[in-house]
Design a protein around this motif. Structure first.
Motif, short mmCIF file in Angstrom:
data_model
loop_
_atom_site.label_atom_id
_atom_site.label_comp_id
_atom_site.label_asym_id
_atom_site.label_seq_id
_atom_site.Cartn_x
_atom_site.Cartn_y
_atom_site.Cartn_z
N PHE A 17 3.37 6.03 -5.64
CA PHE A 17 3.25 6.25 -7.08
C PHE A 17 2.02 7.09 -7.42
O PHE A 17 2.07 7.95 -8.30
CB PHE A 17 3.25 4.93 -7.84
CG PHE A 17 4.59 4.28 -7.86
CD1 PHE A 17 5.65 4.86 -8.54
CD2 PHE A 17 4.82 3.08 -7.20
CE1 PHE A 17 6.91 4.27 -8.56
CE2 PHE A 17 6.07 2.49 -7.21
CZ PHE A 17 7.11 3.08 -7.88
N LEU A 18 0.91 6.86 -6.71
CA LEU A 18 -0.29 7.66 -6.96
C LEU A 18 -0.06 9.12 -6.62
O LEU A 18 -0.42 10.02 -7.38
CB LEU A 18 -1.47 7.12 -6.15
CG LEU A 18 -2.12 5.85 -6.66
CD1 LEU A 18 -3.17 5.37 -5.66
CD2 LEU A 18 -2.74 6.06 -8.02
N VAL A 19 0.53 9.37 -5.46
CA VAL A 19 0.77 10.75 -5.03
C VAL A 19 1.76 11.44 -5.95
O VAL A 19 1.55 12.59 -6.35
CB VAL A 19 1.24 10.77 -3.55
CG1 VAL A 19 1.77 12.13 -3.16
CG2 VAL A 19 0.10 10.37 -2.63
N ASN A 20 2.84 10.75 -6.31
CA ASN A 20 3.82 11.37 -7.20
C ASN A 20 3.23 11.66 -8.57
O ASN A 20 3.50 12.70 -9.17
CB ASN A 20 5.06 10.50 -7.34
CG ASN A 20 6.01 10.67 -6.18
OD1 ASN A 20 5.88 11.59 -5.38
ND2 ASN A 20 6.96 9.78 -6.06
N ASN A 21 2.41 10.74 -9.08
CA ASN A 21 1.78 10.95 -10.37
C ASN A 21 0.82 12.14 -10.30
O ASN A 21 0.82 13.01 -11.19
CB ASN A 21 1.04 9.69 -10.81
CG ASN A 21 0.52 9.78 -12.21
OD1 ASN A 21 1.03 10.53 -13.03
ND2 ASN A 21 -0.52 9.02 -12.50
N PRO A 54 0.82 -1.23 0.00
CA PRO A 54 0.00 0.00 0.00
C PRO A 54 0.85 1.27 0.00
O PRO A 54 0.49 2.25 -0.64
CB PRO A 54 -0.82 -0.10 1.29
CG PRO A 54 -0.79 -1.52 1.67
CD PRO A 54 0.50 -2.08 1.14
N LYS A 55 1.99 1.22 0.69
CA LYS A 55 2.87 2.39 0.71
C LYS A 55 3.40 2.68 -0.69
O LYS A 55 3.47 3.83 -1.11
CB LYS A 55 4.04 2.17 1.68
CG LYS A 55 3.63 2.17 3.13
CD LYS A 55 4.82 1.86 4.01
CE LYS A 55 4.43 1.71 5.46
NZ LYS A 55 5.55 1.32 6.30
N ALA A 56 3.80 1.65 -1.39
CA ALA A 56 4.33 1.83 -2.75
C ALA A 56 3.24 2.36 -3.68
O ALA A 56 3.48 3.26 -4.49
CB ALA A 56 4.89 0.51 -3.28
N ILE A 57 2.04 1.81 -3.56
CA ILE A 57 0.93 2.28 -4.40
C ILE A 57 0.64 3.74 -4.13
O ILE A 57 0.51 4.55 -5.06
CB ILE A 57 -0.33 1.41 -4.16
CG1 ILE A 57 -0.09 0.00 -4.70
CG2 ILE A 57 -1.56 2.04 -4.80
CD1 ILE A 57 -1.16 -1.00 -4.33
N MET A 58 0.56 4.11 -2.86
CA MET A 58 0.30 5.52 -2.51
C MET A 58 1.43 6.41 -3.00
O MET A 58 1.20 7.52 -3.48
CB MET A 58 0.12 5.68 -1.01
CG MET A 58 -1.20 5.16 -0.50
SD MET A 58 -2.62 5.91 -1.34
CE MET A 58 -2.47 7.58 -0.83
#
Length: 121
Positions: free
Chosen positions: A58-62, A52-56
């Motif tokens: 990438f989502l936040v950076n995108n 979940p940390k990795a997904i967040m």
């Protein structure tokens, strides 16, 4: 030739020796089994926490990159530049008050220095 998996571990023997393990060996085997199970539970928990940390991340950076480029493109529209560069009424009033205060303080400083010079004979 049989193709092995990615781990490239040696083949597990199909025939096991039927030697009876001593009590100490049996205890060591159980300890090793528990340690391996604990290790894999810890690794599993770490992966469960990391996904979940990795997904967040990438989502936040995108979202950040897209939002920044959109804001910059909106900011640099030619028709908006003049409006954005205008001084707001509030800032103009504060600047005028500050200029008046500066002038008053300079006059006061000048008067005080004149008084000091006349009383110093």
């Amino acid at each position: 030739m049989q193709q092995r998996g990615v781990n490239l571990l040696p083949e597990v023997p199909t025939q096991t020796t039927t030697r009876k393990l001593s009590q100490r060996e049996q205890r060591d085997v159980e300890v090793i089994e528990r340690l391996i199970k604990s290790y894999f539970l810890i690794i599993r928990k770490n992966i469960q926490d990391s996904v979940p940390k990795a997904i967040m991340h990438f989502l936040v950076n995108n979202a950040k990159d897209n939002l920044q480029s959109e804001l910059v493109s909106q900011l640099y529209k030619q028709e908006e530049i003049d409006r954005l560069l205008e001084e707001s009424e509030h800032v103009a009033a504060r600047r005028k008050e500050a200029a008046e205060m500066l002038e008053a303080l300079q006059k006061a400083s000048h008067i005080i220095s004149d008084i000091r010079e006349t009383h110093l004979w």
